[in-house]
Design an enzyme around this catalytic site. Structure first.
Site, mmCIF file in Angstrom:
data_model
loop_
_atom_site.group_PDB
_atom_site.id
_atom_site.type_symbol
_atom_site.label_atom_id
_atom_site.label_comp_id
_atom_site.label_asym_id
_atom_site.label_seq_id
_atom_site.Cartn_x
_atom_site.Cartn_y
_atom_site.Cartn_z
ATOM 1 N N GLY A 162 42.729 -0.146 -44.087
ATOM 2 C CA GLY A 162 42.550 1.399 -44.559
ATOM 3 C C GLY A 162 43.414 2.424 -44.884
ATOM 4 N N THR A 202 48.608 4.427 -39.658
ATOM 5 C CA THR A 202 46.722 4.531 -39.524
ATOM 6 C C THR A 202 46.454 6.502 -38.819
ATOM 7 O OG1 THR A 202 44.491 4.322 -38.009
ATOM 8 C CG2 THR A 202 46.513 4.413 -36.908
ATOM 9 N N ASP A 206 43.980 6.279 -37.442
ATOM 10 C CA ASP A 206 43.364 6.429 -36.235
ATOM 11 C C ASP A 206 44.011 7.067 -34.805
ATOM 12 O OD1 ASP A 206 40.918 5.840 -36.916
ATOM 13 O OD2 ASP A 206 41.302 4.322 -36.949
ATOM 14 N N ARG A 212 21.007 25.215 -33.874
ATOM 15 C CA ARG A 212 21.036 24.399 -33.738
ATOM 16 C C ARG A 212 22.178 23.339 -33.385
ATOM 17 N NH1 ARG A 212 20.787 23.666 -40.157
ATOM 18 N NH2 ARG A 212 18.081 23.604 -40.753
ATOM 19 N N GLY A 226 37.410 6.598 -35.898
ATOM 20 C CA GLY A 226 37.979 5.900 -34.700
ATOM 21 C C GLY A 226 37.057 5.210 -33.651
ATOM 22 N N ARG A 227 37.374 3.875 -33.978
ATOM 23 C CA ARG A 227 37.012 2.429 -33.584
ATOM 24 C C ARG A 227 36.668 2.532 -32.704
ATOM 25 N NH1 ARG A 227 36.149 -1.736 -37.154
ATOM 26 N NH2 ARG A 227 37.235 -1.580 -38.772
ATOM 27 N N ARG A 246 20.985 17.771 -36.049
ATOM 28 C CA ARG A 246 21.275 17.476 -37.683
ATOM 29 C C ARG A 246 22.652 16.960 -37.293
ATOM 30 N NH1 ARG A 246 18.594 20.846 -41.617
ATOM 31 N NH2 ARG A 246 16.333 20.428 -39.923
ATOM 32 N N GLN A 270 37.797 12.093 -44.701
ATOM 33 C CA GLN A 270 39.157 12.031 -43.142
ATOM 34 C C GLN A 270 40.256 11.226 -43.839
ATOM 35 O OE1 GLN A 270 37.137 11.105 -39.188
ATOM 36 N NE2 GLN A 270 36.123 10.583 -40.874
ATOM 37 N N ARG A 271 40.078 10.370 -45.175
ATOM 38 C CA ARG A 271 41.341 9.599 -45.366
ATOM 39 C C ARG A 271 41.211 9.875 -47.006
ATOM 40 N NH1 ARG A 271 39.568 3.527 -43.683
ATOM 41 N NH2 ARG A 271 38.938 3.447 -46.005
HETATM 42 O O1 F6P Z 1 40.984 1.433 -39.752
HETATM 43 C C1 F6P Z 1 40.774 3.522 -39.616
HETATM 44 C C2 F6P Z 1 39.619 2.970 -39.987
HETATM 45 O O2 F6P Z 1 39.061 4.351 -40.558
HETATM 46 C C3 F6P Z 1 38.486 3.386 -39.108
HETATM 47 O O3 F6P Z 1 38.407 4.516 -37.981
HETATM 48 C C4 F6P Z 1 37.270 2.969 -39.103
HETATM 49 O O4 F6P Z 1 36.748 2.339 -38.071
HETATM 50 C C5 F6P Z 1 37.428 1.973 -40.275
HETATM 51 O O5 F6P Z 1 38.974 2.609 -40.837
HETATM 52 C C6 F6P Z 1 36.782 1.883 -41.824
HETATM 53 O O6 F6P Z 1 37.200 1.162 -43.073
HETATM 54 P P1 F6P Z 1 36.542 0.946 -43.946
HETATM 55 O O7 F6P Z 1 35.106 1.728 -44.178
HETATM 56 O O8 F6P Z 1 37.024 0.968 -44.939
HETATM 57 O O9 F6P Z 1 36.561 -0.966 -43.376
#
Ligand code: F6P
Length: 342
Positions: A10, A125, A127, A162, A170-171, A266, A274-275
């Site tokens: 990513g 990353t 993350d 609300r 954050g996987r 909501r 974020q990226r």
């Molecule tokens: O690895 C970074 C990250 O931002 C994770 O938090 C997220 O799950 C993943 O990338 C999603 O990336 P993409 O949509 O590019 O597969």
């Protein structure tokens, strides 16, 4: 020396700053030449390159994304992938490779280093879940974007009485949620490391309303309810490293809270915003220094190493140290924040 560079996984604000730092110092201090491989490991697999010199890195310091492109290609999942990479590096006359990436990209770099490829790694990353370094670049930018969003959501939540659920990336690790949640004054922070109790969350929502405030809940995309299950999965789709595509916990949580408490709720999914865009000053500082130190490691022939931030110093650690285990949020850090919930 001729040095290849690639960016994988990513994308992340600060990638271009690393590239610029390495190229500028490599050319001026050591007289090295560079070649860019396009789209992560796909570049050296398919011998797809771009010129990389001083003209190419001019003006890229504040620019988000990566001028080299990125992908999640895994050469170990492709027939003869490693041989093809070795052959193409030789065909390009590359003496060394700088790989800039997260757990997957640097996991490949670790294995290639074991197989004799001259590779140096730079951890990236948003993350912040790579071990062996205090911080990865990109994280600070993501936290700032999420914090600004939380600040804005407070005012609209109050106006409409609300609940607002903010889903952040954050996987496996809740670093973005924890830092942005604390910085933005969230009332509840839910992270993958701590399966949550929906009844407790609803009680905290009620108690927040009882004091005439509207609750903001920050939830990592990988957070799951304590009962287990797969609430956050939208599809079973996987990338070439076997990661399931996440998303959906924010919406699921909002509807569950609305159903259980009767309060309007909501969800806002911050997603790739974020990226994207320009890195913060901290990320530019860190990424530039990683680039400067990475090319020095290459120059000194110190291969199989990853750049690492230790306090304010840049150190080198074995690549395997960065990729062996994910850096998760420690229980005591979460408990420190938990005092402010509700
Ligand atoms: O690895 C970074 C990250 O931002 C994770 O938090 C997220 O799950 C993943 O990338 C999603 O990336 P993409 O949509 O590019 O597969």
């Amino acid at each position: 020396m001729r040095v290849g560079m690639l960016t994988g996984g990513g994308d992340c604000p600060g990638l271009n700053a690393v590239i610029r730092g390495a190229v500028r110092k490599g050319v001026s201090a050591y007289g090295h030449e560079f070649v860019g491989f396009r789209d992560g490991w796909r570049g050296p697999l398919e011998n797809d390159t771009v010129p990389l010199g001083i003209p190419e890195v001019r003006g890229i310091l504040p620019r988000g994304g990566t001028i080299l492109g990125s992908s999640r290609t895994n050469p170990f999942a492709i027939d003869n992938g490693v041989e093809r990479i070795k052959d193409n590096l030789a065909a390009q006359g590359c003496d060394a490779l700088i790989a800039i990436g997260g757990e997957d990209t640097l996991g490949v770099a670790t294995k290639l280093a074991d197989l004799g490829v001259n590779v140096v790694g730079v951890p990236k990353t948003i993350d912040n879940d790579l071990s062996g370094t205090d911080f990865t670049f990109g994280f600070d930018t993501a936290v700032n974007i999420a914090t600004e969003a939380i600040d804005r959501l407070h005012t609209t939540a109050e106006s409409h009485h609300r609940v607002l659920v903010v889903e952040v990336m954050g996987r496996h690790a809740g670093w973005i949620a924890l830092h942005a949640g604390l910085a933005g004054g969230a009332n509840i922070i839910l992270i993958p490391e701590r399966p949550f109790d929906i009844e407790k969350v609803c009680a905290q929502v009620e108690s927040r309303f009882a004091t005439h405030y509207s609750p903001i809940i920050v939830v990592s995309e990988g957070a799951v309810p304590a009962e287990g299950g797969s609430m956050s999965l939208v599809s079973g789709e996987k990338d070439s490293f076997g990661h399931v595509r996440l998303g959906g916990i924010g919406d699921r949580l909002a509807s569950e809270i609305e159903h259980r408490t009767g309060k309007e709720a909501r969800a806002v999914v911050l997603g790739h915003v974020q990226r994207g865009g320009s890195p913060t000053a901290f990320d530019r500082w860190l990424a530039t220094r990683f680039g400067l130190h990475a090319i020095t490691a290459v120059h000194e022939g110190d291969f199989g190493k990853m750049m690492s931030l230790r306090g304010t110093e840049i150190a080198r650690v074995p690549l395997s140290e960065g990729t062996a285990v994910l850096k998760l949020v420690r229980p005591d850090l979460y408990e420190e924040a938990e005092v402010l919930f509700g």
